[in-house]
Scaffold this active site. Sequence first.
Site, mmCIF file in Angstrom:
data_model
loop_
_atom_site.group_PDB
_atom_site.id
_atom_site.type_symbol
_atom_site.label_atom_id
_atom_site.label_comp_id
_atom_site.label_asym_id
_atom_site.label_seq_id
_atom_site.Cartn_x
_atom_site.Cartn_y
_atom_site.Cartn_z
ATOM 1 C CG HIS A 128 -0.481 3.873 4.450
ATOM 2 N ND1 HIS A 128 -0.344 2.687 3.764
ATOM 3 C CD2 HIS A 128 0.186 3.697 5.630
ATOM 4 C CE1 HIS A 128 0.340 1.818 4.485
ATOM 5 N NE2 HIS A 128 0.680 2.408 5.624
ATOM 6 C CB CYS A 146 -0.929 0.043 1.214
ATOM 7 S SG CYS A 146 -1.819 -1.480 1.561
#
Length: 482
Positions: free
Chosen positions: A141, A83
Amino acid sequence: MKKTTILSTLLIGAISLQTVANSYDPPIKKTPKKPNIIVIMADDLGYADVGFNGCKDIPTPNIDRIAKNGVKFTNGYTSYSVCGPSRAGFMTGRYQQRFGFERNPQYQPHDPNMGLPKSENTLAESLQQVNYTSGIIGKWHLGADISNHPLNRGFTEFFGHLGGGHQYMPKSLTIKDSYTAKDEQESYRTWILRNHTPVKTEHYLTDEFSNEAVAFVERNKKDPFFLFLSYNAPHNPLQSTKKYLDRFPNIKNKKRKTYAAMVSAVDDGVGRVLDKLEALNLDENTLIFFLSDNGGPESKNASNNGVLRDGKGSAYEGGFRVPFAMQWKGHVKPSVYEHPVSSLDIFATITGLAKAPIKKDKPLDGVNLIPFLTGENNTVPHETIYLRKFDSKLHAIRHNDLKLIVKWKSETKELYNLKDDISEKNNLAKKYPEEVKKLNKMGLAWESELIDPIFLGLIHTESWQKKIQKNKKKKENKKKKK
C-alpha cells in the site's frame, strides 16, 4: 650448595609463572548479536478487540502473549487514521505530511509518483546498510508502480499484494498480473506476488501469510533479520473459513462473527511465529512490535473501539489510538506504559538497536523507546502528538493530557482532557480559551513544516465518489425512517 638450590628453585618458579602467564588468553568478549526485529501490523483492528485491552468475545491469547511478556502501551498512536498514510509514517519514522503522503493512494501500477517518494528512506533501506535481511509479508500500500515495489525500497523478500486490501479466498484471485489491474477494486483480485513473480495460492490468505512468516524466520535464523508481517485482516471484505467461524457460536451478529473469525486467524498466525522463535531459541534476541495501522471502522467491519470516540478516518481517539504492544524478552521487563508513544517510534527504536544509519536531512519524528522502558530515561517520549487531515480540513494536537481539535471550515475548536474524559464527550474549549490558543499555536507551528498532498487519493476516484454518495443516501434514508 643451599644458596644454589634456593636460587635454582626461585628461577624455575619464575620461569613457570612466566610460562603460565604467556599461555593464558583472556576470555574473548563476544560482540552481542544484533537483535532480530518483527513488526506485526493488523489492518483496521478495533482498540478493544484484543484481550490485553479487555476484549471478552474474541480471545486473542497469542497477541496477548506479546503484551504479557513485554509492554502494553495504553496510549499508543499511529501517525494517521487511515491505512496508506499511517504505513508511510511507520515505514519512514517521519510524519508523512512532511513528504506529501496524506491520502490513501490510488492503485496506479504505472504511475511512479503515486506512492512513497523516492527521496524518503525506508526502514528496510536503513537496515540494509547494516546487513539485515528484510522481508515484508502481506499488504504494501505504498505504491503499485514497479519503482515502488518493496524489493526496490530496501526489502530483500516480498510475499504479498501491492494495494490497500485483498480478497481472502483463493478462488477469488483471478487476475494473474498485478500490473494489469486497472483500479483498487481489481487489485483485490490479483495473485499474490513472491518477490516479482505472481503465484497461485491455495489457502485462506491470512493463513498463507502466517505460513510464509514462519518459513521466513526458519530460513533466516542464522543472521539478523527484519520481518514486517503486514496482515490485511481484518480489513474488508469480511471473509473467513469455517474453521475460524466455528469458534464463535455465541456471536449472533453475522458481521461481528466473521470479523471475530478474521481476528482469530491473525491471532493463530501470531502464535505460530512466537512458537517458531521459541523453538529456534531466538525469542530472547528478537524484538517484536504488535499494533494496528489505525482504529477500527466500526460500522464497516463490526470492530469495537471500546470507550474511544469514533473510528478509522477520525481525528478523535478511535481513529488513531490503537492496540499497541512490544516484547523483548530478557531486555525489557513486563510492564504497562501509560505515556503516549507513536508508531513513528518503531523506526527510531529499531535503527537505534541495529546501529543503522538515518539520513541527516530527513530527521526522524520518532524516538528510541528502549531507554524510556528500561528507566534509563525518566522523561516522556512525546509531550505532543500531532495529526493533520488535509482533505477533512482539520487538525488535532495532543499535548500532555489536553487534546485540541480544530475544524477549519467552521472554525470550531474542541478541547478535551483525555485523563478525565477518554471518550471526548466534554468540550472544554469555552472554559479554557488560553489553553485553546496555546495548543492551536503549537499545531500551526507544526503545520508550517508540512507540505500539501503530492498525489490524488482514493477519495478522488469515480468509484469512490459513487460509494460516498451511496453511503450518504443510506444515512439520509435512516434519518427519514426515524
